[in-house]
Design a protein around this motif. Structure first.
Motif, short mmCIF file in Angstrom:
data_model
loop_
_atom_site.label_atom_id
_atom_site.label_comp_id
_atom_site.label_asym_id
_atom_site.label_seq_id
_atom_site.Cartn_x
_atom_site.Cartn_y
_atom_site.Cartn_z
N TYR A 284 36.05 9.16 65.85
CA TYR A 284 35.25 10.33 65.48
C TYR A 284 36.21 11.47 65.12
O TYR A 284 37.21 11.68 65.82
CB TYR A 284 34.35 10.72 66.65
CG TYR A 284 33.33 11.77 66.32
CD1 TYR A 284 32.18 11.44 65.62
CD2 TYR A 284 33.52 13.09 66.70
CE1 TYR A 284 31.23 12.40 65.32
CE2 TYR A 284 32.58 14.07 66.40
CZ TYR A 284 31.43 13.71 65.71
OH TYR A 284 30.51 14.67 65.42
N PRO A 285 35.95 12.20 64.01
CA PRO A 285 36.96 13.15 63.52
C PRO A 285 37.38 14.23 64.52
O PRO A 285 38.51 14.67 64.50
CB PRO A 285 36.29 13.80 62.29
CG PRO A 285 35.05 13.05 62.04
CD PRO A 285 34.78 12.09 63.14
N THR A 286 36.47 14.64 65.40
CA THR A 286 36.85 15.74 66.28
C THR A 286 36.76 15.34 67.76
O THR A 286 36.18 16.03 68.57
CB THR A 286 35.95 16.97 66.06
OG1 THR A 286 34.59 16.57 66.29
CG2 THR A 286 36.10 17.52 64.65
N PRO A 288 37.50 15.37 71.40
CA PRO A 288 38.15 16.45 72.15
C PRO A 288 39.49 15.98 72.70
O PRO A 288 39.59 14.85 73.20
CB PRO A 288 37.16 16.73 73.29
CG PRO A 288 35.89 16.08 72.89
CD PRO A 288 36.21 14.97 71.97
N LYS A 292 41.17 12.12 74.22
CA LYS A 292 41.98 11.31 73.30
C LYS A 292 42.87 10.37 74.09
O LYS A 292 43.58 10.79 75.01
CB LYS A 292 42.84 12.23 72.43
CG LYS A 292 42.65 11.98 70.99
CD LYS A 292 43.45 12.88 70.10
CE LYS A 292 42.70 13.04 68.80
NZ LYS A 292 43.00 14.22 68.08
#
Ligand code: BDR
Ligand code: CA
Length: 320
Positions: A284-286, A288, A292
């Motif tokens: 998912y691009p963002t 948190p 990660k």
């Protein structure tokens, strides 16, 4: 072959049920109890663990005493209004005749895992301090343990110690964050499922009617615990079966529905002890930064409560 487990515990009324459930389960081989603060101080948890093994006639099982305080702050203190001053519903048991072994809990856990790589399952039923200390002393246990199945946390529902947090995680959030991030197979049996597992007055009556020594002990310690639940939840009858639910997962994971999510534990402010999940894909691009690279935890989100209660009650009330 029976699965070797070490139960890390703060007995505690529901811990008592869980320990007895495990001892009565042919699928499990309880190779040790390690103790921790939580429902009571660690000294009393140790005394109670010894007493419970005497009642069960299993003094061959070693008891190793664990940490007295969480990793980062002093222990906030026991919860006599839930489990009694003695952690056993105020029934005032005589002192045990047996003693704990000389090894501290974390060292016992390490030695057992390293001596039998891939064989030992850890079943923590209290704050996760001993488990985090063991990881700190010997990080290789993460590779050599079979798996960790713990009672604690709440992902999709409110807490019980605070509006945000479940009691075991709230008692040592720093330790819990280490355990959820260690990269071993962890299953979280938290309030998301245990608040669906209700031992009703009808089930409790079966314990009361049984001549089984384990059922008799449970029937003696339950009234104080039950009164707590029925006072704080006016609509509820009976108790929630927290710790036995983790034991049930080890016996039969098909009782549960799970999701695989990375988990972080809040360590600050009024949400201290809250278990937070990231529910979207890894790419998912963002994502948190806090999530990660974090390993996925097997989080229990559904349970066949009827089947679980039937299994435990049947095993613990055999002799009528
Ligand atoms: C957990 O907290 C303790 O009171 C129980 O023994 C259980 O392990 C439930 O939140
Ligand atoms: Ca417990």
């Amino acid at each position: 072959m029976a699965r070797k487990i070490i139960i890390d515990t703060d007995p505690g009324v529901d811990d008592t049920m869980a320990i007895f459930f495990a001892l009565r389960s042919p699928e499990l081989d309880v190779i040790g109890l390690t103790t921790i603060f939580g429902n009571v101080h660690t000294d009393l948890a140790t005394t109670n663990a010894l007493r419970l093994l005497e009642i069960a006639g299993r003094t061959d099982i070693p008891v190793a005493k664990g940490a007295d305080d969480p990793l980062a702050v002093p222990f906030r203190g026991p919860v006599p209004f839930v489990h009694g001053d003695d952690g056993q519903g105020n029934i005032n048991l005589p002192p045990p005749k047996t003693r704990p072994i000389d090894q501290p809990a974390a060292v016992f856990i390490i030695e057992q895992i390293m001596a039998a790589p891939g064989e030992i399952t850890l079943v923590p039923l209290g704050p996760l301090t001993n488990i985090a200390l063991a990881l700190r002393l010997e990080p290789r246990i993460a590779k050599h343990v079979k798996e960790v199945v713990l009672m604690g946390g709440n992902v999709l529902c409110p807490g019980n110690a605070t509006p945000a947090a479940e009691a075991n995680i709230h008692n040592d959030p720093e330790a819990a964050d280490v355990v959820f991030g260690a990269g071993w197979t962890v299953t979280m049996v938290g309030l998301d499922v245990t608040h669906q597992v209700n031992l009703t007055p009808e089930h409790i009556a079966r314990y009361e009617a049984s001549q089984d020594p384990l059922a008799r002990h449970i029937a003696r310690i339950l009234p104080h615990y039950r009164a707590y639940f029925e006072t704080v939840n006016p609509d509820m009858r009976g108790i929630y079966v927290h710790d036995s639910s983790a034991v049930a997962y080890v016996i039969d994971p098909t009782l549960f529905e799970t999701r695989q999510w990375p988990i972080r534990v809040e360590t600050q402010g009024i949400s201290r002890g809250k278990t937070l999940h990231w529910g979207l894909p890894d790419d998912y691009p963002t994502i948190p930064p806090a999530f990660k690279g974090r390993p996925r935890v097997n989080v229990c989100v559904g349970v066949d409560a009827k089947r679980l209660i039937a299994l435990e009650t049947e095993r613990l009330t055999k002799q009528n």
